[in-house]
Design an enzyme around this catalytic site. Structure first.
Site, PDB file in Angstrom:
ATOM      1  N   ASP A 266      -2.462 -16.191   8.389  1.00 58.08           N
ATOM      2  CA  ASP A 266      -1.828 -17.387   7.819  1.00 58.08           C
ATOM      3  C   ASP A 266      -0.487 -17.541   8.530  1.00 58.08           C
ATOM      4  O   ASP A 266       0.064 -16.583   9.055  1.00 58.08           O
ATOM      5  CB  ASP A 266      -1.704 -17.366   6.283  1.00 58.08           C
ATOM      6  CG  ASP A 266      -1.167 -16.090   5.690  1.00 58.08           C
ATOM      7  OD1 ASP A 266      -0.428 -15.359   6.385  1.00 58.08           O
ATOM      8  OD2 ASP A 266      -1.485 -15.805   4.521  1.00 58.08           O
TER       9      ASP A 266
ATOM     10  N   HIS B 249      -0.177 -12.031   9.384  1.00 57.37           N
ATOM     11  CA  HIS B 249       0.571 -12.916   8.474  1.00 57.37           C
ATOM     12  C   HIS B 249       1.831 -13.357   9.237  1.00 57.37           C
ATOM     13  O   HIS B 249       2.792 -12.604   9.334  1.00 57.37           O
ATOM     14  CB  HIS B 249       0.928 -12.175   7.180  1.00 57.37           C
ATOM     15  CG  HIS B 249      -0.277 -11.781   6.383  1.00 57.37           C
ATOM     16  ND1 HIS B 249      -1.068 -12.707   5.741  1.00 57.37           N
ATOM     17  CD2 HIS B 249      -0.847 -10.578   6.144  1.00 57.37           C
ATOM     18  CE1 HIS B 249      -2.070 -12.093   5.115  1.00 57.37           C
ATOM     19  NE2 HIS B 249      -1.959 -10.798   5.361  1.00 57.37           N
TER      20      HIS B 249
ATOM     21  N   GLU C 212      -6.514 -11.638   8.518  1.00 56.93           N
ATOM     22  CA  GLU C 212      -5.858 -12.274   7.349  1.00 56.93           C
ATOM     23  C   GLU C 212      -4.857 -13.336   7.815  1.00 56.93           C
ATOM     24  O   GLU C 212      -3.760 -13.466   7.258  1.00 56.93           O
ATOM     25  CB  GLU C 212      -5.133 -11.217   6.505  1.00 56.93           C
ATOM     26  CG  GLU C 212      -6.033 -10.120   5.986  1.00 56.93           C
ATOM     27  CD  GLU C 212      -5.337  -9.135   5.045  1.00 56.93           C
ATOM     28  OE1 GLU C 212      -4.231  -9.423   4.557  1.00 56.93           O
ATOM     29  OE2 GLU C 212      -5.919  -8.057   4.811  1.00 56.93           O
TER      30      GLU C 212
ATOM     31  N   ASN D   4      -7.523  -1.620   8.982  1.00 59.09           N
ATOM     32  CA  ASN D   4      -6.888  -2.937   8.938  1.00 59.09           C
ATOM     33  C   ASN D   4      -5.410  -2.764   8.587  1.00 59.09           C
ATOM     34  O   ASN D   4      -5.081  -1.996   7.682  1.00 59.09           O
ATOM     35  CB  ASN D   4      -7.617  -3.732   7.828  1.00 59.09           C
ATOM     36  CG  ASN D   4      -7.239  -5.178   7.736  1.00 59.09           C
ATOM     37  OD1 ASN D   4      -7.217  -5.888   8.742  1.00 59.09           O
ATOM     38  ND2 ASN D   4      -6.954  -5.641   6.521  1.00 59.09           N
TER      39      ASN D   4
ATOM     40  N   GLU E 168      -4.087  -0.676   5.545  1.00 63.17           N
ATOM     41  CA  GLU E 168      -2.631  -0.453   5.581  1.00 63.17           C
ATOM     42  C   GLU E 168      -2.224   1.019   5.483  1.00 63.17           C
ATOM     43  O   GLU E 168      -1.438   1.403   4.602  1.00 63.17           O
ATOM     44  CB  GLU E 168      -1.965  -1.289   4.472  1.00 63.17           C
ATOM     45  CG  GLU E 168      -2.316  -2.762   4.620  1.00 63.17           C
ATOM     46  CD  GLU E 168      -1.809  -3.647   3.489  1.00 63.17           C
ATOM     47  OE1 GLU E 168      -1.231  -3.122   2.513  1.00 63.17           O
ATOM     48  OE2 GLU E 168      -2.014  -4.869   3.570  1.00 63.17           O
TER      49      GLU E 168
HETATM   50  O1  9MR Z   1      -3.965 -12.282  -1.400  1.00 64.40           O
HETATM   51  C1  9MR Z   1      -3.970 -11.155  -2.254  1.00 64.40           C
HETATM   52  C2  9MR Z   1      -3.221 -11.469  -3.534  1.00 64.40           C
HETATM   53  O2  9MR Z   1      -3.925 -12.428  -4.288  1.00 64.40           O
HETATM   54  C3  9MR Z   1      -3.004 -10.194  -4.325  1.00 64.40           C
HETATM   55  O3  9MR Z   1      -2.182 -10.477  -5.447  1.00 64.40           O
HETATM   56  C4  9MR Z   1      -2.357  -9.156  -3.439  1.00 64.40           C
HETATM   57  C5  9MR Z   1      -2.102  -7.860  -4.190  1.00 64.40           C
HETATM   58  O4  9MR Z   1      -1.400  -6.962  -3.414  1.00 64.40           O
HETATM   59  O5  9MR Z   1      -3.183  -8.893  -2.330  1.00 64.40           O
HETATM   60  C6  9MR Z   1      -3.315 -10.001  -1.518  1.00 64.40           C
HETATM   61  O6  9MR Z   1      -4.080  -9.699  -0.378  1.00 64.40           O
HETATM   62  C7  9MR Z   1      -3.508  -8.747   0.524  1.00 64.40           C
HETATM   63  C8  9MR Z   1      -4.638  -8.037   1.217  1.00 64.40           C
HETATM   64  O7  9MR Z   1      -5.537  -7.516   0.285  1.00 64.40           O
HETATM   65  C9  9MR Z   1      -4.124  -6.948   2.142  1.00 64.40           C
HETATM   66  N1  9MR Z   1      -3.141  -7.470   3.073  1.00 64.40           N
HETATM   67  C10 9MR Z   1      -2.068  -8.266   2.505  1.00 64.40           C
HETATM   68  C11 9MR Z   1      -2.651  -9.376   1.629  1.00 64.40           C
HETATM   69  C12 9MR Z   1      -1.554 -10.299   1.116  1.00 64.40           C
HETATM   70  O8  9MR Z   1      -0.700  -9.598   0.250  1.00 64.40           O
END
Ligand code: 9MR
Length: 344
Positions: A262, A232, A260, A196, A155
């Site tokens: 969903d 997402h 990722e 990513n 990001e």
């Molecule tokens: O799914 C992850 C969640 O459990 C955490 O609390 C969160 C913290 O920011 O991160 C989520 O995963 C993220 C991923 O690492 C990067 N892209 C966005 C994902 C969803 O927030």
């Protein structure tokens, strides 16, 4: 004779693995379908949940690639400076090895989920650079040879296509990405190295910023092997130009992965919404399949009871292929069709 024995043992192992992949009742699986098109199907997992049998069995039978949802983030592996906790990350890597699955490592350099000692440390730019490089050497070095692909940088851009502010960018400017990629290559020369991001799955300022940046990395000879499109999505609103975007990134001469995925639904999820979601899952899979450099699809979780969506998007949920009772939703058959149907 010895060679023959090895060959027989290898064939027996391959058969055993194929049987596992075929699922309990011999039905098609997500990983098996993806494999038929030369790709993997993966999901982000919580290593703690692998102790629970239904979760473990789903992960073992449906997936050919796994990703730690949180277990490899800096805040997880080094909560106190110099005090590492690799247990959960190790458990995931061991699970993948036991089941012949690839691992997508996630993530080495990010602005989020950093340990407090790092955020509050008031480090100088030089110190931050050294800390970042040492972190990459420690983590990618520990799993050297076990990781198929690393999300080296996660990001880096904002939605308007500017550099996202972070301690890394403040310390090193945009060069932090190239520095991180080179450190990752040195630590694990065989891992595919990715940048990513999200909201890059449709043409727009952020997508163009990432495209131009990856083009510049390639021109400069910086080690970059792939672009991760997080994906997402919202059911019924999957970007119409997704396939064009996947192909545009692939045209840079890098791999592309859906990292990722969903597809959230406004709750309650009725049959119509689940059908629309299934169509969207199939269209994502087809876009990947229509792009030779698209190597695989990973969903962000596998069952609806363990998804980040409901707590981040109020009123939304049911975003994953299996429901909270671990039963397949219409999305599962749609994904399998998407990977295996004959081209029209
Ligand atoms: O799914 C992850 C969640 O459990 C955490 O609390 C969160 C913290 O920011 O991160 C989520 O995963 C993220 C991923 O690492 C990067 N892209 C966005 C994902 C969803 O927030």
């Amino acid at each position: 004779m010895a060679l023959l024995k090895i060959a027989v043992a290898a064939a027996a192992l391959a058969l055993a693995l194929a049987t596992i992949r075929a699922g309990a009742a011999g039905e098609a699986t997500l990983g098996g379908a993806a494999g038929a098109s030369g790709r993997y199907f993966g999901a982000a997992l919580d290593p703690d949940a692998l102790d629970e049998r239904p979760y473990r069995e789903l992960a073992a039978t449906q997936l050919t690639c796994v990703t730690p949802e949180n277990a490899m983030k800096w805040g997880s592996v080094e909560p106190l400076r110099g005090e590492y906790d690799w247990d959960r990350a190790d458990a995931l890597v061991a699970f993948a090895k036991a089941h012949g699955q690839k691992v997508r490592g996630h993530t080495l350099v990010w602005h989020s989920q950093l340990p407090l000692w790092l955020i509050n440390g008031a480090f100088s730019p030089d110190e931050l650079r050294s800390l970042m490089v040492a972190h990459i050497a420690a983590e990618a070095g520990r799993y050297r040879g076990a990781i198929y692909a690393w999300d080296v940088v996660n990001e880096p851009f904002t939605d308007d296509g500017n550099w996202r502010n972070s301690i890394w960018r403040e310390a090193m400017g945009p060069d932090y990405v190239a520095i991180a990629l080179k450190a990752a290559r040195a630590a694990d020369p065989d891992a595919k190295l990715y940048v990513n991001d999200y909201n890059v799955e449709s043409a727009g300022p952020k997508m163009r910023a990432l495209y131009d940046f990856v083009a510049s990395l390639k021109r400069d000879g910086v080690p970059i092997d792939g672009v991760g499109l997080q994906s997402h999505f919202v059911a019924g609103k999957t970007p119409a130009d997704f396939v064009a975007v996947v192909q545009k990134f692939a045209s840079l001469g890098v791999d592309v992965a859906v990292t990722e995925l969903d597809i959230r639904i406004r709750l309650p999820a009725d049959d119509k919404a689940l059908a629309a979601q299934a169509d969207d899952y199939a269209s994502v899979v087809r876009a990947c399949r229509e792009t030779p450099r698209c190597v695989g699809v990973t969903t962000w979780g596998i069952t609806d009871d363990r998804s980040w969506v409901p707590s981040f998007f109020s009123g939304y949920g049911a975003a994953l292929p299996f429901d909270e009772n671990y039963r397949p939703k219409p999305a599962v058959a749609a994904i399998i069709d998407g990977f295996t149907e004959k081209a029209p």
